[in-house]
Write a protein that holds these residues in place. Structure first.
Motif, short mmCIF file in Angstrom:
data_model
loop_
_atom_site.label_atom_id
_atom_site.label_comp_id
_atom_site.label_asym_id
_atom_site.label_seq_id
_atom_site.Cartn_x
_atom_site.Cartn_y
_atom_site.Cartn_z
N SER A 1 0.83 -1.19 0.00
CA SER A 1 0.00 0.00 0.00
C SER A 1 0.87 1.25 0.00
O SER A 1 2.08 1.19 0.25
N ARG A 2 0.25 2.40 -0.25
CA ARG A 2 0.91 3.70 -0.08
C ARG A 2 0.43 4.26 1.25
O ARG A 2 -0.69 4.75 1.38
N HIS A 3 1.33 4.15 2.26
CA HIS A 3 0.97 4.57 3.61
C HIS A 3 2.28 4.82 4.37
O HIS A 3 3.25 4.08 4.17
N PRO A 4 2.34 5.83 5.21
CA PRO A 4 3.58 6.09 5.95
C PRO A 4 4.04 4.87 6.75
O PRO A 4 3.27 4.31 7.53
N GLY A 5 5.27 4.44 6.52
CA GLY A 5 5.79 3.25 7.17
C GLY A 5 5.43 1.97 6.48
O GLY A 5 5.92 0.89 6.83
N GLY A 6 4.54 2.04 5.48
CA GLY A 6 4.13 0.86 4.73
C GLY A 6 2.92 0.17 5.31
O GLY A 6 2.61 0.29 6.50
N SER A 7 2.20 -0.54 4.46
CA SER A 7 1.04 -1.32 4.86
C SER A 7 0.79 -2.35 3.76
O SER A 7 1.27 -2.19 2.64
N THR A 8 0.06 -3.38 4.09
CA THR A 8 -0.20 -4.47 3.15
C THR A 8 -1.67 -4.48 2.76
O THR A 8 -2.55 -4.37 3.62
N ILE A 9 -1.94 -4.62 1.48
CA ILE A 9 -3.28 -4.84 0.96
C ILE A 9 -3.42 -6.34 0.67
O ILE A 9 -2.52 -6.95 0.09
N TYR A 10 -4.53 -6.93 1.10
CA TYR A 10 -4.73 -8.37 0.94
C TYR A 10 -5.90 -8.66 0.00
O TYR A 10 -6.90 -7.93 -0.02
N LYS A 11 -5.77 -9.78 -0.70
CA LYS A 11 -6.87 -10.34 -1.50
C LYS A 11 -6.98 -11.82 -1.17
O LYS A 11 -5.98 -12.54 -1.20
N ILE A 12 -8.18 -12.25 -0.81
CA ILE A 12 -8.40 -13.68 -0.58
C ILE A 12 -9.42 -14.18 -1.59
O ILE A 12 -10.36 -13.49 -1.95
N THR A 13 -9.22 -15.43 -2.04
CA THR A 13 -10.09 -16.04 -3.04
C THR A 13 -10.40 -17.47 -2.62
O THR A 13 -9.50 -18.22 -2.22
N CYS A 14 -11.68 -17.83 -2.74
CA CYS A 14 -12.10 -19.20 -2.42
C CYS A 14 -13.34 -19.51 -3.24
O CYS A 14 -14.31 -18.73 -3.24
N GLY A 15 -13.31 -20.61 -3.95
CA GLY A 15 -14.48 -21.04 -4.71
C GLY A 15 -14.99 -20.02 -5.70
O GLY A 15 -16.20 -19.90 -5.91
N GLY A 16 -14.08 -19.25 -6.31
CA GLY A 16 -14.46 -18.25 -7.30
C GLY A 16 -14.95 -16.94 -6.71
O GLY A 16 -15.33 -16.03 -7.45
N VAL A 17 -14.94 -16.81 -5.38
CA VAL A 17 -15.34 -15.58 -4.70
C VAL A 17 -14.09 -14.90 -4.15
O VAL A 17 -13.21 -15.57 -3.59
N SER A 18 -14.00 -13.58 -4.31
CA SER A 18 -12.79 -12.88 -3.86
C SER A 18 -13.15 -11.64 -3.06
O SER A 18 -14.14 -10.96 -3.33
N LEU A 19 -12.31 -11.36 -2.07
CA LEU A 19 -12.46 -10.20 -1.21
C LEU A 19 -11.13 -9.47 -1.17
O LEU A 19 -10.08 -10.09 -0.97
N VAL A 20 -11.17 -8.15 -1.35
CA VAL A 20 -9.96 -7.33 -1.25
C VAL A 20 -10.12 -6.40 -0.05
O VAL A 20 -11.14 -5.71 0.08
N TYR A 21 -9.11 -6.42 0.82
CA TYR A 21 -9.11 -5.58 2.02
C TYR A 21 -7.99 -4.56 1.87
O TYR A 21 -6.81 -4.90 1.91
N ALA A 22 -8.38 -3.30 1.68
CA ALA A 22 -7.41 -2.25 1.36
C ALA A 22 -7.65 -1.04 2.24
O ALA A 22 -8.21 -0.03 1.81
N THR A 23 -7.26 -1.16 3.49
CA THR A 23 -7.35 -0.03 4.39
C THR A 23 -5.99 0.64 4.50
O THR A 23 -4.97 0.07 4.13
N ASP A 24 -5.98 1.89 4.99
CA ASP A 24 -4.75 2.66 5.12
C ASP A 24 -3.99 2.70 3.78
O ASP A 24 -2.86 2.27 3.66
N TYR A 25 -4.69 3.23 2.80
CA TYR A 25 -4.21 3.28 1.42
C TYR A 25 -4.48 4.67 0.86
O TYR A 25 -5.62 5.15 0.91
#
Length: 269
Positions: A149-173
């Protein structure tokens, strides 16, 4: 056909927890999202939304995986009192990226050590494994991808996928435009997008570089990346229910698949 993912927003407030009747509808707990998918329990972040007893309903196998974006205190302050960590029959895998020369364990130990906290990580009863964050890995049948991510000190954006369904969690971006190529490619076509939107446009001008997005920009990004539905999160701690409802109505007039996340709500995918 049943649901593949159960998503529960345990905390969607940014920066610090708040309380009072004017915050009751959207909640005052800081970042924490719980997901059940493929027989696995996955938590995004460990803010104050992690406190309380709701966790007991989601850990029948006494095993959970925590995907931590970064160690800023509002995203970590629920961890030292997380009951699962004190159960000697439980297991917990925690993913937190090495930053500024400190491993994830060292970052957590900086919080869980005197005089900041009386209980150290070596006093935890559960089998706790603190790991760095690879670009791609799996939690049982759930595929996990990560981007920076673009965040002071850094941060991670996650994507999870299961059974053709996906969720993206992008906070502090803090995206650099209404259509950041790298993020839109990462989140393209996701089933559910949870996206930081702490500021209004005018607030952003005073807070540029703080590592957060604006409500209009995040709504535009949700459209550009083709998210089936989007929930904007990390609400400013001063924003009341009345203000959030008014801002949400303005957004939904242009982007009907975008809403503001509410603490305690569940989404089934």
């Amino acid at each position: 056909m049943g649901h593949i993912m159960q998503v529960k927003l345990l905390g969607v407030r940014g920066t610090l927890p708040v309380h009072g009747p004017e915050f009751a509808r959207f909640g005052g707990a800081t970042s924490c999202v719980l997901v059940r998918a493929g027989g696995e329990t996955i938590l995004f972040d460990a803010g104050t939304g992690l406190s309380g007893r709701a966790w007991r309903d989601f850990f029948p196998e006494k095993h959970g995986t925590l995907l931590i974006t970064h160690a800023h205190v509002d995203h970590l302050m629920g961890l030292p009192v997380f009951p699962l960590l004190f159960d000697p029959t439980a297991r917990c895998d925690i993913y937190l990226k090495t930053r500024e020369g400190r491993t994830g364990r060292e970052q957590i130990e900086a919080l869980m050590s005197p005089p900041l906290w009386p209980i150290r990580t070596d006093s935890l009863k559960a089998a706790v494994d603190i790991r760095n964050v690879p670009d791609a890995f799996s939690v049982g049948p759930v595929a996990v991808e990560a981007m920076e991510s673009r965040h002071p000190g850094g941060s991670t954006i996650y994507k999870i996928t299961c059974g053709g369904v996906s969720l993206v969690y992008a906070t502090d971006y803090e995206p650099e435009s209404d259509a950041p190529d790298d993020f839109c490619a990462f989140a393209e076509g996701c089933t559910l997008l949870l996206l930081d939107a702490q500021y209004t446009r005018s607030e952003y001008e005073r807070n540029r570089g703080f590592g957060h997005s604006t409500i209009p920009r995040s709504a535009a990004i949700a459209r550009r990346c083709g998210a089936e539905q989007a929930l904007l999160i990390h609400h400013d701690p001063t924003r009341t229910d009345r203000q959030l409802l008014a801002l949400e109505a303005t957004v939904r007039a242009q982007h009907p698949n975008v809403r503001f996340g509410r603490g305690g709500e569940e989404v089934f995918l």
